[in-house]
Design an enzyme around this catalytic site. Structure first.
Site, short mmCIF file in Angstrom:
data_model
loop_
_atom_site.label_atom_id
_atom_site.label_comp_id
_atom_site.label_asym_id
_atom_site.label_seq_id
_atom_site.Cartn_x
_atom_site.Cartn_y
_atom_site.Cartn_z
N SER A 76 3.24 -34.29 -0.79
CA SER A 76 3.37 -33.44 -1.97
C SER A 76 4.64 -32.62 -1.85
O SER A 76 5.08 -32.28 -0.74
CB SER A 76 2.17 -32.51 -2.11
OG SER A 76 2.38 -31.53 -3.12
N TYR A 109 -4.02 -26.34 1.03
CA TYR A 109 -3.49 -27.62 0.55
C TYR A 109 -2.04 -27.81 0.98
O TYR A 109 -1.68 -28.86 1.52
CB TYR A 109 -3.59 -27.66 -0.98
CG TYR A 109 -3.01 -28.91 -1.61
CD1 TYR A 109 -3.74 -30.09 -1.65
CD2 TYR A 109 -1.73 -28.91 -2.17
CE1 TYR A 109 -3.21 -31.23 -2.22
CE2 TYR A 109 -1.19 -30.04 -2.74
CZ TYR A 109 -1.93 -31.21 -2.77
OH TYR A 109 -1.41 -32.34 -3.34
#
Length: 738
Positions: A615, A628
């Site tokens: 990501s 995350y």
């Protein structure tokens, strides 16, 4: 090749096929001396076809109806594994129809084209030829030494556009003066065709109503022999030595009934007259392992076997542990019969002339197995090369590879290999046919395949080489086996779709097992994709999923670690459970998948790719996202660590950093989208547009963009790139890599 169909392994009493002598056998050996009918054989029609023509002219027989009957008969015959094998055999029908070019009528031969399959045949798979022009080619036929040149003349006999490419078996249909012909490869009949005293057995069973024809390679000569035999009204068909059978009739129904009668008569004879254990006694050390242990052992062995089968070119694999196979592998005659090899052309064209038999104990240490396997493989390659050199001449096609297509492992099963999954599976099916053939021949006589020189003449037949050259160019990922986690939605779904489209076989791994099965079916079924239920936090499920992938396709080449989840929150809001869950799924899950696949990647020795879908948050410190983002940072750095470690075995490890992919995402649909929208003060349905507007390119990032990046990293365009992380984020300046 036509779309494959599932095939049963059949019973051990099915039968066999043999092959050819380059020299044309004398016609008196066909059991019908004096019945030459040469003049009538070269005429345009006999009484039977004339009657059919008159009926057509009177409007009682429509060409479309005849073609429909032919397709129906073909599909029925081709869908029964006791009748013929995948891709084997031909059926035909002759009918008169108007010829737009002449204004008159033309007798048209409809016959299954080259490379088709009876079970899935459609009208598009039929060659359409003017029969009178085909028959007239007899006038330019220069004899058996030149019969291959006749195939090049078939297209000049086309009716209209000609339909499918005519096969080498066309003369067997064209020259027979009856309207309907079946040429099939049933195991029960081939058992007789490959028996040492096959001619005697055929006479014993049918008393002259079915002829015996010594081995003759398919072509014009065999067609002429069939014409002569079929001229006798008492004869309903013929057993072709080392090959199969042919039957004929005045109607589609009649020829189908005759074909089935010949097949069932042969099966009944083998069952009633054959001895109980034609393969000899069971050898205790070769008994099959229990099912679960057998399948686990297969997954351990298969990458090593795929590795040797792929020495010359990359192969896919298929595993078979049916009762027929396991029984054959347990018997005393295994080595002797395996050494004799397969005989029917349809068999050994796919299986090579003989298999490799791994003679280590079923549960021998893997180090001992690989050591012995290397020895056996070296011997096999040497023997195959010498076989090629013994028979090749200046006109022979080059050797296509010296690796085995079939590897037999007593106690475990059969491993078959081919350029794609379907070819590998079909090779295994054909070896099951060969086992049934050997069983039948040994039950009533002695298995005697055709001579080695005749096998070579078919295996390296220029016509077969030409057929191979007509195959489509392989796609970018042909021969690659991929496993994609989180494959049931979003990025994962787009990735499995693109990988399959580019020729890869794909294991769709996800928590949602029902959905993965649906996706696999949509992608093309088990020859293309399988669904795997996998929780990447569970090491046992991961190991089982990797093993399932290996058994399905032969190994593993390409891993996409895409499974992910998020629980947004600040430091104060993030619980230990939130933290652990995200770390378990993303960095730990990626670790578990890579670890489970490492032995296979090393064993097959074909290199490979691991892609971590990370990501932009791995490098961009966004708000309220500590668990995350840090988990993704760990997953990203794993790319560099694994690239350094696995480079020595040719495995490249790369990563992709997407920006928020909203469309189709299971993560965003599960509450993450609402949370992010609240954080940024936008409506949830506008979240994708919001992300796009903060980028340099002002474009929303979609699942297919990430899939394309996976393809760019694995499809051969970046062959020496490893340790790279690619941003796919439409340009987020805060996430630019430094």
């Amino acid at each position: 090749m036509a779309t494959s169909k599932s095939r049963a392994d059949g019973t051990a009493q099915k039968a066999q096929k043999t092959q050819k002598t380059r020299k044309a056998p004398k016609t008196q050996k066909t059991q019908r001396a004096g019945q030459t009918q040469k003049a009538a054989g070269r005429s345009r029609a006999t009484t039977a076809t004339a009657a059919a023509s008159a009926s057509a002219a009177a409007g009682r027989v429509r060409a479309d109806d005849v073609v429909a009957e032919l397709i129906g008969r073909s599909n029925r015959l081709g869908s029964d594994p006791t009748v013929t094998n995948y891709g084997g055999g031909n059926t035909s029908a002759k009918v008169r129809r108007p010829n737009p070019a002449t204004g008159g009528e033309t007798e048209v031969l409809y016959v299954k084209g080259s490379g088709g399959d009876l079970g899935t045949l459609t009208a598009k798979g039929l060659a359409e030829l003017e029969r009178d022009r085909l028959v007239e080619l007899d006038g330019v036929y220069r004899g058996v030494a030149h019969e291959d040149e006749m195939v090049g003349l078939f297209p000049y006999c086309s009716f209209g556009t000609g339909g499918a490419t005519p096969s080498i078996d066309t003369p067997m249909h064209a020259l027979v003066d009856l309207p309907h012909v079946d040429h099939l490869h049933p195991d029960s009949v081939i058992a007789l065709a490959c028996a040492a005293d096959g001619e005697k057995l055929v006479q014993q069973i049918w008393g002259g109503t079915v002829a015996w024809v010594p081995w003759q390679r398919p072509g014009w000569e065999l067609g002429k022999m069939m014409r002569e035999i079929a001229a006798d009204p008492k004869v309903i068909g013929a057993v072709l030595g080392g090959h199969g059978m042919t039957a004929w009739g005045g109607s589609s129904d009649e020829v189908e009934k005759r074909s089935l009668k010949i097949i069932r008569d042969a099966a009944k004879f083998l069952s009633s007259k054959g001895k109980a254990e034609p393969f000899g006694a069971v050898v205790a050390s070769r008994k099959a392992l229990p099912a679960a242990q057998r399948r686990q052992r297969a997954a351990e062995l298969m990458p090593y076997l795929r590795g040797i089968a792929s020495t010359d070119r990359r192969m896919m694999g298929h595993f078979t542990d049916s009762p027929v196979v396991l029984d054959f592998l347990s018997r005393r005659k295994l080595n002797k019969l395996a050494e004799l090899g397969t005989s029917c052309p349809d068999h050994f064209l796919r299986t090579k002339i003989r298999p490799l038999v791994l003679d280590t104990p079923p549960l021998a240490p893997i180090e001992k197995v690989t050591e012995r396997l290397a020895e056996l493989h070296a011997e096999y390659r040497k023997e195959y090369t010498e076989y090629y050199q013994r028979h090749a001449d200046k006109n022979s096609p080059p050797m296509r590879g010296a690796d085995p297509a079939i590897v037999l492992v007593p106690g475990v099963g059969m491993f078959s290999f081919g350029a794609d999954k379907q070819t590998a599976r079909v090779a295994g099916e054909f070896y099951v046919n060969a086992i049934n053939v050997m069983h039948g021949a040994e039950a009533v006589s002695r298995y005697r395949p055709i001579a080695e020189a005749d096998k070579f003449a078919v295996e390296y037949w220029q016509l077969e080489e030409d057929k191979l050259k007509r195959r489509p160019k392989p796609k970018a990922l042909a021969g690659r086996i991929a496993l994609v986690t989180g494959g049931a939605s979003g990025i994962g779904l787009s990735t499995v779709q693109l990988l399959a489209d580019q020729g890869a076989c794909v294991a769709v791994a996800d928590l949602n097992g029902a959905r993965t099965a649906e996706i696999a079916a949509e992608l093309g079924g088990p020859d293309v994709a399988i669904g795997v239920t996998m929780d990447v936090t569970d090491a046992d499920q991961v190991a089982d999923g990797v093993a399932e992938t290996i058994r399905a396709f032969g190994g593993i080449d390409l891993i996409v670690n895409n499974a992910g989840i998020t629980r947004a929150g600040s430091l104060a809001d993030t619980t230990e459970r939130d933290w652990d869950l995200q770390y378990d799924i993303m960095p730990r899950g990626s670790f578990l998948v890579a670890k489970a696949a490492e032995a296979a990647l090393r064993g097959q020795g074909l290199g490979g790719d691991i892609i971590n879908v990370c990501s932009k948050n791995a490098v961009f410190a966004g708000p309220n996202n500590i668990a995350y983002s840090s988990a993704k940072a760990a997953q990203e750095h794993m790319v560099r660590l694994l690239a350094a470690e696995l480079g020595a075995i040719g495995v490249r490890v790369n990563g992709i950093n997407p920006d928020g992919v909203v469309r189709g995402s299971g993560i965003f649909a599960g509450g993450w989208g609402a949370s992010r929208a609240k954080t940024y003060g936008v409506a949830e349905e506008d979240l994708g547009k919001y992300y796009a507007q903060r980028t340099v390119l002002k474009q929303e990032v979609l699942p297919e963009h990430i899939a394309q990046a996976v393809l760019a990293l694995t499809g051969g365009q970046l062959p020496i790139t490893t340790g790279l992380v690619i941003p796919v984020d439409s340009g987020v300046p805060q996430a630019f890599l430094r």
